[in-house]
Design a protein around this motif. Sequence first.
Motif, mmCIF file in Angstrom:
data_model
loop_
_atom_site.group_PDB
_atom_site.id
_atom_site.type_symbol
_atom_site.label_atom_id
_atom_site.label_comp_id
_atom_site.label_asym_id
_atom_site.label_seq_id
_atom_site.Cartn_x
_atom_site.Cartn_y
_atom_site.Cartn_z
ATOM 1 N N ARG A 28 -25.894 21.464 56.273
ATOM 2 C CA ARG A 28 -26.434 20.534 54.996
ATOM 3 C C ARG A 28 -26.604 20.738 54.001
ATOM 4 N N GLU A 29 -27.751 21.662 53.654
ATOM 5 C CA GLU A 29 -28.395 22.338 51.921
ATOM 6 C C GLU A 29 -27.860 23.199 51.631
ATOM 7 N N PHE A 30 -27.003 23.726 51.951
ATOM 8 C CA PHE A 30 -25.573 25.174 51.256
ATOM 9 C C PHE A 30 -24.546 25.140 51.763
ATOM 10 N N GLY A 31 -24.225 24.364 52.318
ATOM 11 C CA GLY A 31 -22.317 24.068 52.264
ATOM 12 C C GLY A 31 -21.770 25.393 53.240
ATOM 13 N N THR A 41 -26.184 38.566 64.152
ATOM 14 C CA THR A 41 -27.175 39.139 63.463
ATOM 15 C C THR A 41 -27.826 38.900 63.474
ATOM 16 N N PHE A 42 -29.289 38.220 63.449
ATOM 17 C CA PHE A 42 -30.532 38.096 63.729
ATOM 18 C C PHE A 42 -31.071 38.106 61.940
ATOM 19 N N ASP A 43 -30.632 38.548 61.513
ATOM 20 C CA ASP A 43 -30.121 37.682 59.824
ATOM 21 C C ASP A 43 -29.392 37.155 59.738
ATOM 22 N N LEU A 44 -30.097 35.387 59.458
ATOM 23 C CA LEU A 44 -29.190 33.770 58.941
ATOM 24 C C LEU A 44 -29.087 34.067 57.469
ATOM 25 N N PRO A 52 -30.451 35.536 47.516
ATOM 26 C CA PRO A 52 -32.251 36.037 47.790
ATOM 27 C C PRO A 52 -32.336 34.280 48.057
ATOM 28 N N ALA A 53 -31.942 33.176 46.470
ATOM 29 C CA ALA A 53 -32.617 32.490 46.154
ATOM 30 C C ALA A 53 -32.486 31.431 47.811
ATOM 31 N N GLU A 54 -31.391 31.426 48.356
ATOM 32 C CA GLU A 54 -31.349 30.577 49.605
ATOM 33 C C GLU A 54 -32.125 30.411 50.680
ATOM 34 N N VAL A 55 -31.772 31.949 50.824
ATOM 35 C CA VAL A 55 -32.783 32.541 51.885
ATOM 36 C C VAL A 55 -34.686 32.180 51.683
ATOM 37 N N ALA A 56 -35.317 31.895 50.570
ATOM 38 C CA ALA A 56 -36.319 31.773 50.448
ATOM 39 C C ALA A 56 -36.774 29.940 50.536
ATOM 40 N N GLU A 57 -35.275 29.200 49.860
ATOM 41 C CA GLU A 57 -35.161 27.925 50.420
ATOM 42 C C GLU A 57 -35.312 27.273 51.714
ATOM 43 N N PHE A 58 -34.370 28.091 52.518
ATOM 44 C CA PHE A 58 -33.751 27.452 54.112
ATOM 45 C C PHE A 58 -35.322 27.748 54.548
ATOM 46 N N PHE A 59 -35.961 29.314 54.132
ATOM 47 C CA PHE A 59 -37.404 29.018 55.156
ATOM 48 C C PHE A 59 -38.207 27.768 54.964
ATOM 49 N N ARG A 60 -38.233 27.684 53.263
ATOM 50 C CA ARG A 60 -39.592 26.887 53.413
ATOM 51 C C ARG A 60 -39.254 25.499 54.203
ATOM 52 N N VAL A 61 -37.902 24.964 53.743
ATOM 53 C CA VAL A 61 -37.104 23.837 54.847
ATOM 54 C C VAL A 61 -37.360 23.838 56.161
#
Length: 209
Positions: A28-31, A41-44, A52-61
């Motif tokens: 939804r957020e990043f397509g 892998t445990f690393d989504l 890296p910026a998307e990962v940070a935003e994902f964890f926030r959301v």
Amino acid sequence: MGSAKTIYVDLDDVLCETARQCLRIIEREFGKGIVYEQLTTFDLGAACRLTPAEVAEFFRVVHRPDQLLQMEPVEGAISALREWTAAGYEIAIVTGRPPAAYEASVEWLLRHRVPHHSLTVVDKYGRFETTNTIGITLKELAARRFCWAVEDSLPVARYLAERGIPVALFDRPWNRAILNHSLIGRYTGWQEIAHALPKTFAAKGGSSE
């Protein structure tokens, strides 16, 4: 803390379907996204090719209360915990979510009437500081007494097993490496886990004490 009749139960992907909700958020957020069974892998971030910026935003959301409260219970989990508490076991729920997610996690447990005696926030993956928070370290967790543990993280399962705690590894696409530890058993779902509990202690001589 804890006792010989306390069972450690992980929260994410053991009690609630976290990974499936995470994949929905990422699409939804990043397509971007992958099929659940391809999440090997445990690393989504790596699995879904996030920056890296998307990962940070994902964890926030994903840790927003509205997102956490949308997660569905894992089939069979709540009924199994009810059986265990009726049999006299204490349920110690453990999560690697950050301390800020604690209140929403408690609300989720209450909404779904999940039987439990405690909820502990643990820095399982080196993602947050525990100083001056409700969180504890893995070392502090391992000092507690558990008769059994239910986990989906293979590294955490190994950590617990190496400290003498038997572990039921909840089978997921990201933990299908070879186990190589006598105290870790793989289980396909809650029905199998619930039935394994009495057998586990019968093998020890008929008592969990």
